[in-house]
Design an enzyme around this catalytic site. Structure first.
Site, mmCIF file in Angstrom:
data_model
loop_
_atom_site.group_PDB
_atom_site.id
_atom_site.type_symbol
_atom_site.label_atom_id
_atom_site.label_comp_id
_atom_site.label_asym_id
_atom_site.label_seq_id
_atom_site.Cartn_x
_atom_site.Cartn_y
_atom_site.Cartn_z
ATOM 1 N N ASP A 109 4.701 7.879 1.170
ATOM 2 C CA ASP A 109 4.582 7.659 2.750
ATOM 3 C C ASP A 109 6.024 7.102 3.587
ATOM 4 O OD1 ASP A 109 1.616 7.663 2.681
ATOM 5 O OD2 ASP A 109 1.583 5.646 3.021
ATOM 6 N N ASP A 123 1.042 -1.614 0.077
ATOM 7 C CA ASP A 123 -0.113 0.298 0.081
ATOM 8 C C ASP A 123 0.889 1.341 -0.450
ATOM 9 O OD1 ASP A 123 0.539 -1.373 2.528
ATOM 10 O OD2 ASP A 123 -0.093 0.717 3.422
ATOM 11 N N ASN A 124 2.640 0.818 0.514
ATOM 12 C CA ASN A 124 2.944 2.056 0.400
ATOM 13 C C ASN A 124 3.831 2.329 -1.327
ATOM 14 O OD1 ASN A 124 1.923 3.021 2.937
ATOM 15 N ND2 ASN A 124 3.531 2.009 3.496
#
Ligand code: AMP
Ligand code: MG
Length: 490
Positions: free
Chosen positions: A267, A257-258
């Site tokens: 992030d 997700d990063n």
């Protein structure tokens, strides 16, 4: 209640929101939760200019209201995005738990940017979190993302930080803050993972088409779009991680997700820069097994790309076995492409032109000597550029002296040391945001003294150039200082 700011012409906002047109199962339309007493802490005027925005025609009270979301620009359309992610290897459904994209802005040359508030309050994806952020970590993201930009490394940028006038509770009560983040988009590997498992089977194809339209329109007419997309993202991520390796950057939470599809660093949580060269360096207190250690970053990039490949299988070929074979072939080519890019980068760090059989050994020999001597990663290359050998014990090591002769011999293939130096200067920063310096300026900022923060930012704008105060930022932390640790409770 959020109020609307109608005089957007005064600022130059040019909203053209497209992501919000995707299916409602991919996002939630939600506004930032207003805050008590917003106050500007820092604004990025250079970035404003690049975006074609001008905040000098409005009052600082209006700016503070705008960057906290209390006042929302007309034509903004606020959304929290849904996504999933493998966090430390475990699949989880996530989403913007404390961030809201207020819209997409088109700059003068029609480049599209997400304008996102981080720390803007709870969303349906907040899980147990409070949706808020503390001032220290938001200023930290500001300084490190701007440093990455100065280093020439693709990254999201930071436009502003406001204090909210409210406390957030972490281990103690801390001043709350909101960061305005600018990104080419916030589409992540995890966004594809989310679309893959979502109930609406159309989500994946729609996200795929949207991503290509937004980021890679040149492959729009290709007959092998999914293969092309996977290859392009892989190439971008390889270039990115090679850049990280070049400057000793450790991201710290390379969860899927990063990882942005655009190829930007995204992030900034427990990230930090390495001082002494040690491939096993880890800063994050929660990365107990070194999954995201310095030398593991390329391998994890490959692992994350394999998760992207899995998400794209049905778009690669209707025949699953065939699709798997194609995807595997692409992912398996990662190693060679990475190696080629890494070698090229390391050769630049040593100013080497052309290819010689022994180049890789020459590079690895130096790294080993640096490791054994606990030599500072950044400064070793600076000292090589300056031929300044008095200052460091490593330069009296017999192994180093032998190595140096070999390097000199190899460099003679260039026309002059000047030529070698010219190449080295493009790859070796004089200044990186060293952890103890970052802490120092954040400490001052927490006492309302933003002077050191701005001085540091100024130097970090041009990290490859010697400036009057460069020297103040080049020293590593004193040996024996407590091991630097970063925390996720941001
Ligand atoms: P990160 O570690 O910053 O990549 O965040 C992982 C996930 O946790 C994302 O879905 C974030 O939105 C969410 N998250 C992190 N901090 C908070 C918070 N204070 N409140 C709500 N969600 C959060
Ligand atoms: Mg994240």
């Amino acid at each position: 209640m959020n109020k609307t700011f109608s005089q957007i012409d005064k600022i130059g906002w040019c909203f053209d929101n497209t992501y919000s047109q995707l299916s409602s199962s991919m996002l939630t339309k939600i506004k930032p939760i207003p805050v008590k007493k917003p106050e500007i802490v820092v604004m990025n005027h250079n970035l404003s200019k690049d975006l074609g925005l001008n905040f000098s025609n409005i009052t600082s009270t209006e700016s503070a209201s705008l960057f906290s979301g209390n006042l929302l620009p007309q034509k903004s359309e606020c959304i929290a995005q849904a996504y999933a992610g493998h966090q430390f290897g475990h699949f989880t459904i996530l989403g913007d738990g404390r961030a809201i994209v207020i819209g997409e802005h088109l700059s003068k040359n029609k480049n599209r940017f997400d304008i996102q508030f981080k720390g803007s309050g709870k969303t349906p994806y907040s899980r147990n979190g409070d949706g808020r952020a503390a001032l220290g970590p938001m200023l930290r993201e500001y300084i490190i993302s701007e440093a990455m930009h100065g280093l020439g490394i693709p990254t999201t940028r930071s436009l502003a930080v406001v204090k909210t006038g409210e406390n957030v509770i972490r281990e103690t009560a801390l001043p709350g803050a909101i960061l305005t983040r600018i990104a080419k988009s916030h589409i992540r590997v995890g966004t594809f993972q989310y679309a893959l498992v979502s109930e609406d089977k159309k989500n994946l194809k729609n996200l795929f088409d949207y991503t290509i339209e937004r980021h890679y329109p040149n492959i729009k007419r290709s007959k092998t779009k999914a293969i092309d997309l996977l290859k392009i993202v892989m190439e971008k991520q390889i270039k990115l991680v090679v850049d990280w390796m070049r400057v000793g950057f450790i991201h710290g939470v390379m969860n899927t997700d990063n990882m942005a599809i655009s190829g930007e660093t995204i992030d900034y949580g427990p990230c930090a820069f390495m001082d002494a060269y040690d491939p096993e360096t880890v800063f994050s207190s929660i990365d107990l097994h070194g999954r995201y250690a310095y030398f593991n970053q390329p391998g994890i990039t490959k692992w994350n790309l394999a998760r992207l490949a899995e998400s794209l299988l049905s778009l690669i070929d209707e025949n699953q076995n065939k699709a798997i074979k194609i995807a595997e072939e692409i992912i398996n080519s990662f190693g060679n492409i990475y190696k080629k890019n890494w070698l090229e980068m390391m050769k630049k760090k040593l100013g080497l032109i052309g290819d010689e059989d022994n180049d890789e050994n020459l590079i690895n020999d130096l790294l080993l000597i640096m490791y054994k001597n606990k030599a500072d990663y950044t400064n070793t290359f600076c000292l090589l550029m300056n031929k300044d050998f008095q200052k460091n014990k490593m330069f009296n090591d017999k192994k180093f002296i032998d190595w140096y002769r070999k390097w000199e011999d190899r460099s003679k293939k260039n026309n002059s040391f000047e030529e070698t130096l010219k190449i080295m200067r493009t790859a070796n920063p004089l200044v990186i945001p060293r952890n103890h310096k970052v802490e120092e300026v954040l400490e001052a900022a927490s006492k309302n003294d933003l002077g050191p923060f701005h001085d540091f930012l100024k130097i970090l704008e041009k990290p490859y150039e010697k400036q009057t105060k460069t020297n103040n930022y080049q020293h590593p932390a004193v040996v024996g200082e407590k091991k630097y640790q970063t925390f996720c409770g941001t």
